[in-house]
Enzyme design. Structure first.
Site, PDB file in Angstrom:
ATOM      1  N   ASP A 118      -3.076   5.109  -0.547  1.00 40.03           N
ATOM      2  CA  ASP A 118      -3.904   4.011  -0.040  1.00 40.03           C
ATOM      3  C   ASP A 118      -4.151   4.171   1.456  1.00 40.03           C
ATOM      4  O   ASP A 118      -5.263   3.940   1.934  1.00 40.03           O
ATOM      5  CB  ASP A 118      -3.204   2.663  -0.276  1.00 40.03           C
ATOM      6  CG  ASP A 118      -3.172   2.255  -1.741  1.00 40.03           C
ATOM      7  OD1 ASP A 118      -4.174   2.473  -2.436  1.00 40.03           O
ATOM      8  OD2 ASP A 118      -2.141   1.716  -2.185  1.00 40.03           O
TER       9      ASP A 118
ATOM     10  N   LEU B 160       0.841  -1.207   0.000  1.00 46.83           N
ATOM     11  CA  LEU B 160       0.000   0.000   0.000  1.00 46.83           C
ATOM     12  C   LEU B 160       0.873   1.252   0.000  1.00 46.83           C
ATOM     13  O   LEU B 160       1.863   1.310   0.731  1.00 46.83           O
ATOM     14  CB  LEU B 160      -0.907   0.007   1.238  1.00 46.83           C
ATOM     15  CG  LEU B 160      -1.836  -1.202   1.393  1.00 46.83           C
ATOM     16  CD1 LEU B 160      -2.689  -1.048   2.647  1.00 46.83           C
ATOM     17  CD2 LEU B 160      -2.734  -1.365   0.175  1.00 46.83           C
ATOM     18  N   ASP B 161       0.493   2.238  -0.798  1.00 49.67           N
ATOM     19  CA  ASP B 161       1.256   3.488  -0.810  1.00 49.67           C
ATOM     20  C   ASP B 161       0.563   4.532   0.065  1.00 49.67           C
ATOM     21  O   ASP B 161      -0.456   4.249   0.699  1.00 49.67           O
ATOM     22  CB  ASP B 161       1.491   3.984  -2.248  1.00 49.67           C
ATOM     23  CG  ASP B 161       0.202   4.373  -2.948  1.00 49.67           C
ATOM     24  OD1 ASP B 161      -0.828   4.593  -2.256  1.00 49.67           O
ATOM     25  OD2 ASP B 161       0.209   4.465  -4.184  1.00 49.67           O
ATOM     26  N   SER B 162       1.123   5.742   0.075  1.00 51.81           N
ATOM     27  CA  SER B 162       0.613   6.750   1.007  1.00 51.81           C
ATOM     28  C   SER B 162      -0.836   7.136   0.691  1.00 51.81           C
ATOM     29  O   SER B 162      -1.618   7.427   1.592  1.00 51.81           O
ATOM     30  CB  SER B 162       1.513   7.982   0.980  1.00 51.81           C
ATOM     31  OG  SER B 162       1.528   8.552  -0.314  1.00 51.81           O
TER      32      SER B 162
END
Lengths: 73, 315
Positions: free
Chosen positions: A37, A33-35
């Site tokens: 997300d 997951l990225d920021s």
């Protein structure tokens, strides 16, 4: 349902993750997951639990979110 | 005449913001854009508080119009700079590279208009809930740090997600782009690359020349491995960097070391050997160096012509 189980349910529903891969120690990086997300996750968690969270450096794992929710409940 | 809620919100004549480009957007460029009727923005980038304070005071000496400061939330000096914009009573703060929520109370309390750059609807909703006056929906066509979504996809969805004015950014450098942004629901635009070549911009002449020479396919993204992609002009340095990203023998540390200081080398020294020339995809349409005033006036005149002409396909 425990707070952890509910958070897992939110993650599975919103991010199409496998529930079996998520533990309390899973980091956002582990889950891919990225920021952006995680921002969305916070919004969903807030709606689901009726709490207001601050997403900062202290929130690195699923367990951190669970702890933060339980502290506010 | 074009007049939108962004003009009223910020007290500016044209709904045009100048992007806060690190190492490029200084007091002189910001003041020139503000004097031309847009909103000039000083980039606080990774700079320390003294430099930011000096730039703010310099801009105030050069213009009586409002201007803004872009705060890069990943900066090591972010706490200090966040306080300085309050002390110096800056009119507008835009933010990039993160979630500004923890600073917003202090800024709003000081009467500062806070306009975060957002790359998703979730981030837009979050910052609006925390009091943002407007949001800048920036698509991946932009230069520098970029998100995944394109402007045409992001802007209408952000407009649907929030009830504050939306400023479109990414891939806009002429009246057609602004007219399209209005059609997507935006009430203003932010342009970076278009102002990079302004006469008042102090970036190294080599940098301007490269942007003016660039064609449609001359940008690429580096930094994908780190999860923080950056759009730059293709040069040997950028190509080598991208190759290293796919080489598992190269450590993350070595990669970071290789790229360190490369934007400064491009912007200040014009170094094509080790410089990252950050720039948007729209560079291909930017053909000449003009004053900030000429840029804004010609683009707004074209916008007005297009939107008042309507769509030629409607019979």
């Amino acid at each position: 349902m425990s707070t952890f189980e509910k958070v897992v349910e939110i993650l599975v529903e919103a991010k199409d993750l496998e529930a079996g891969n998520i533990t309390e120690t899973s980091t956002w990086d582990d889950l891919g997951l990225d920021s952006l997300d995680t921002v969305e996750l916070v919004m969903s968690v807030e709606d689901a639990f009726g709490v207001s969270l601050e997403m900062d450096e202290t929130m690195q794992t699923v367990g951190d979110v669970v702890k933060a929710i339980e502290a506010l409940k | 005449m074009i007049h939108t809620p962004i003009c009223d919100l910020l007290g500016i004549r044209y709904p045009v913001l100048q992007g806060g480009m690190a190492w490029i957007a200084d007091a002189e460029l910001a003041a020139a854009v503000s004097n031309a009727g847009g909103l000039g923005i000083i980039s606080a980038m990774n700079a320390g508080g003294d430099w930011v304070r000096e730039q703010i005071r310099k801009a105030k000496s050069l213009t009586s119009q409002p201007f803004g400061v872009n705060i890069m939330l990943a900066s090591p000096h972010v706490e200090e700079v966040a306080q300085i914009v309050v002390e110096e009573q800056v009119a507008v703060v835009t933010t990039g590279a993160g979630n500004p929520s923890k600073y917003m109370k202090a800024w709003l309390g000081a009467g500062i208009k806070v306009i975060p750059v957002v790359a998703s609807t979730g981030m837009a909703k979050l910052v609006v809930r925390n009091g943002a006056s407007a949001v800048i929906a920036e698509g991946g066509e932009s230069g520098g740090h970029v998100g995944e979504l394109s402007t045409i996809v992001l802007v209408p969805q952000v407009c649907d997600a929030v009830d504050v004015p939306v400023i479109a950014a990414g891939g806009i450098a002429d009246g057609r782009g602004i007219a399209a942004a209005f059609a997507l629901g935006a009430s203003g635009v932010q342009m970076g690359t278009a102002f990079l070549v302004a006469r008042e911009c102090n970036v190294h002449q080599n940098y301007k020349d490269k942007v003016l020479k660039a064609k449609d396919i001359d940008t690429m993204r580096t930094g994908i491995r780190s999860g923080h992609p950056v759009r730059v002009l293709k040069n040997q340095f950028a190509r080598d960097y991208a190759k290293m990203e796919f080489d598992s023998n190269v450590t993350d540390e070595a990669l970071e070391q290789y790229g360190a200081g490369s934007l400064r080398k491009a912007a200040v020294e014009g170094d094509n050997q080790q410089g990252s020339f950050m720039c948007g995809q729209i560079a291909g349409m930017i053909q000449e160096e003009r004053t900030a005033s000429e840029i804004i006036k010609s683009i707004m005149a074209q916008t007005e012509q297009i939107v008042t002409g309507g769509c030629p396909w409607v019979k």
